[in-house]
Design an enzyme around this catalytic site. Structure first.
Site, PDB file in Angstrom:
ATOM      1  N   ASN A   9      46.878  35.668  38.716  1.00 20.58           N
ATOM      2  CA  ASN A   9      45.501  35.184  38.783  1.00 20.58           C
ATOM      3  C   ASN A   9      44.957  35.079  40.209  1.00 20.58           C
ATOM      4  O   ASN A   9      43.841  34.632  40.420  1.00 20.58           O
ATOM      5  CB  ASN A   9      45.365  33.843  38.058  1.00 20.58           C
ATOM      6  CG  ASN A   9      46.190  32.742  38.689  1.00 20.58           C
ATOM      7  OD1 ASN A   9      47.151  33.015  39.395  1.00 20.58           O
ATOM      8  ND2 ASN A   9      45.845  31.501  38.424  1.00 20.58           N
ATOM      9  N   CYS A  10      45.717  35.532  41.192  1.00 22.26           N
ATOM     10  CA  CYS A  10      45.289  35.497  42.594  1.00 22.26           C
ATOM     11  C   CYS A  10      44.332  36.654  42.875  1.00 22.26           C
ATOM     12  O   CYS A  10      44.630  37.811  42.564  1.00 22.26           O
ATOM     13  CB  CYS A  10      46.522  35.593  43.495  1.00 22.26           C
ATOM     14  SG  CYS A  10      46.136  35.797  45.236  1.00 22.26           S
ATOM     15  N   ASP A  11      43.175  36.361  43.455  1.00 21.61           N
ATOM     16  CA  ASP A  11      42.183  37.396  43.749  1.00 21.61           C
ATOM     17  C   ASP A  11      42.717  38.468  44.700  1.00 21.61           C
ATOM     18  O   ASP A  11      42.410  39.650  44.540  1.00 21.61           O
ATOM     19  CB  ASP A  11      40.915  36.781  44.340  1.00 21.61           C
ATOM     20  CG  ASP A  11      40.119  35.989  43.312  1.00 21.61           C
ATOM     21  OD1 ASP A  11      40.303  36.227  42.095  1.00 21.61           O
ATOM     22  OD2 ASP A  11      39.310  35.132  43.723  1.00 21.61           O
ATOM     23  N   LYS A  14      44.901  40.764  42.809  1.00 21.61           N
ATOM     24  CA  LYS A  14      44.061  41.639  41.985  1.00 21.61           C
ATOM     25  C   LYS A  14      43.459  42.775  42.820  1.00 21.61           C
ATOM     26  O   LYS A  14      43.404  43.922  42.377  1.00 21.61           O
ATOM     27  CB  LYS A  14      42.954  40.840  41.305  1.00 21.61           C
ATOM     28  CG  LYS A  14      43.453  39.931  40.198  1.00 21.61           C
ATOM     29  CD  LYS A  14      42.311  39.123  39.627  1.00 21.61           C
ATOM     30  CE  LYS A  14      42.805  38.117  38.610  1.00 21.61           C
ATOM     31  NZ  LYS A  14      41.695  37.295  38.082  1.00 21.61           N
TER      32      LYS A  14
END
Length: 114
Positions: A9-11, A14
């Site tokens: 879930n880390c930008d 991603k």
């Protein structure tokens, strides 16, 4: 093959995954929040890059540590903390053979991962 370490879930993770996918570069993702990371792996990374570049002092996890845990940091203590709290590791860590990058930098990815 590249091994990409991080949390899904880390930008920044991603962005890294998107860049690799766009450039059709195969990688294996290792969720170190779910699967952890060994002291051996952390020690290997810290031999190749400075441990203080790997330790994420801007994370919420860092701020939630006790003052005693944050004080008098050494490489050994930082490795132990990162193993106990994987979200203290800056992300992503991308490794291919002997090349390691921390964080996402498009220029470095272009230079290192083809």
């Amino acid at each position: 093959m590249i091994k990409l370490y991080g949390i899904p879930n880390c930008d920044t993770v991603k962005k890294s995954q998107k860049w690799l996918d766009t450039h059709r570069i195969k990688y294996e993702f290792h969720d170190y929040k779910k699967h952890g990371v060994t002291k051996k792996q952390l020690s290997e990374w810290c031999r190749k890059i400075e441990w203080n570049k790997l330790l994420n002092k801007r994370s919420r996890t860092w701020k939630e540590l006790t003052e005693k845990e944050r004080d008098n940091l050494t490489k050994t203590k930082a490795i132990t903390l990162m193993q106990q709290h994987p979200t203290l590791i800056k992300r992503p860590v991308a490794q291919q053979e002997k090349t390691i990058t921390v964080g996402f930098d498009e220029k470095l990815f272009k230079e290192n991962f083809k």
